[in-house]
Design an enzyme around this catalytic site. Structure first.
Site, PDB file in Angstrom:
ATOM      1  N   ARG A 164     -10.237  -1.090 -66.967  1.00 46.00           N
ATOM      2  CA  ARG A 164      -9.857  -2.137 -66.726  1.00 46.00           C
ATOM      3  C   ARG A 164      -9.232  -3.030 -67.680  1.00 46.00           C
ATOM      4  NH1 ARG A 164      -8.449  -2.906 -61.194  1.00 46.00           N
ATOM      5  NH2 ARG A 164     -10.368  -2.741 -60.069  1.00 46.00           N
ATOM      6  N   ALA A 182     -11.671  -1.138 -54.073  1.00 45.77           N
ATOM      7  CA  ALA A 182     -11.361  -2.405 -53.890  1.00 45.77           C
ATOM      8  C   ALA A 182      -9.714  -2.434 -53.737  1.00 45.77           C
ATOM      9  CB  ALA A 182     -11.871  -3.522 -54.240  1.00 45.77           C
ATOM     10  N   GLU A 190      -6.617   1.644 -48.823  1.00 41.74           N
ATOM     11  CA  GLU A 190      -7.189   1.785 -50.135  1.00 41.74           C
ATOM     12  C   GLU A 190      -8.314   2.774 -50.225  1.00 41.74           C
ATOM     13  OE1 GLU A 190      -6.602   0.091 -52.920  1.00 41.74           O
ATOM     14  OE2 GLU A 190      -4.984  -1.045 -52.020  1.00 41.74           O
ATOM     15  N   PRO A 207     -14.128 -19.024 -56.444  1.00 44.68           N
ATOM     16  CA  PRO A 207     -13.651 -20.307 -55.992  1.00 44.68           C
ATOM     17  C   PRO A 207     -13.366 -21.405 -56.712  1.00 44.68           C
ATOM     18  CG  PRO A 207     -16.049 -19.924 -55.067  1.00 44.68           C
ATOM     19  CD  PRO A 207     -15.402 -18.665 -55.975  1.00 44.68           C
ATOM     20  N   GLY A 208     -13.859 -21.361 -57.763  1.00 49.10           N
ATOM     21  CA  GLY A 208     -13.793 -22.462 -58.663  1.00 49.10           C
ATOM     22  C   GLY A 208     -12.092 -22.397 -59.099  1.00 49.10           C
ATOM     23  N   GLU A 244      -8.899 -16.251 -53.733  1.00 52.55           N
ATOM     24  CA  GLU A 244      -9.252 -14.656 -53.096  1.00 52.55           C
ATOM     25  C   GLU A 244     -10.387 -14.710 -52.465  1.00 52.55           C
ATOM     26  OE1 GLU A 244      -9.542 -10.421 -54.819  1.00 52.55           O
ATOM     27  OE2 GLU A 244      -9.508 -11.741 -56.279  1.00 52.55           O
ATOM     28  N   GLU A 264      -3.118   3.715 -62.088  1.00 55.27           N
ATOM     29  CA  GLU A 264      -4.427   3.836 -61.771  1.00 55.27           C
ATOM     30  C   GLU A 264      -4.706   5.422 -62.201  1.00 55.27           C
ATOM     31  OE1 GLU A 264      -5.653   1.044 -58.067  1.00 55.27           O
ATOM     32  OE2 GLU A 264      -5.086   2.919 -57.642  1.00 55.27           O
TER      33      GLU A 264
END
Length: 183
Positions: free
Chosen positions: A64, A76, A92, A114-115, A119, A140
């Site tokens: 990543r 995901a 996926e 959520p801050g 998504e 990937e």
């Protein structure tokens, strides 16, 4: 008593990308001062917990870029604009794990961050797996690993599993699987 909801007084778009966009909302509470909130707009995602016939969970390991390390994760993916989450989940699963699910069981979902992000990630358990791969996305390189549900807490506590979306999905799936599916 509920917390107050601010009123958005302006929206300033800063960046429009392929997968995410960035906007700055200016808002305020009733007669209070204005404040800014930076929002990452995201079309939503799915996270998958594929479970084999013998009760093993298939996780993936990949590099990543943002974390600058290899991470062990649940499979995901990002939804295409307007795409049904179940369609995303089937695609996926084939792209990242190399299987098609005979059963795809929705078990809820969660807000990723959520801050600052819009998504929302839908969680699915995938069972009755049959080999059926699709080409992976550019950039990937994924290795699939089988784990036992019993190893989840050890993997989390030792830091080998540290992706919060995966942890939340796996713990939810573990509960649903042991209480309702496995029997």
């Amino acid at each position: 008593m509920r917390p107050k909801r601010p009123t958005t007084v302006a929206v300033n778009r800063k960046y429009e990308g392929n997968r995410i966009s960035l906007r700055v909302d200016t808002a305020r509470f009733e007669d209070g001062p204005e404040f800014d909130r930076e929002i990452v707009e995201h079309p939503g995602s799915v996270v998958l917990i594929p479970i084999t016939k013998d009760g093993k969970v298939l996780l993936i390991r990949q590099y990543r870029q943002a974390a600058e390390r290899f991470l062990l994760e649940a499979s995901a993916g990002t939804r295409e604009a307007g795409e049904d989450p179940e369609v995303t989940a089937h695609r996926e699963l084939q792209e990242e794990v190399g299987y098609r699910a005979g059963k795809l069981i929705p078990i809820g979902g969660s807000w990723v961050a959520p801050g600052y992000s819009s998504e929302y990630s839908h969680i699915y358990i995938a069972t009755e797996l049959e080999p059926a791969s699709l080409p992976s996305d550019d950039g990937e390189d994924i290795v699939v690993e089988e784990i036992d549900f019993e190893d989840l807490h050890r993997l989390i506590s030792t830091g080998e599993l540290e992706d919060q979306m995966s942890i939340a999905a796996l713990l939810s799936a573990q509960h649903v699987y042991t209480e309702h599916i496995r029997g």
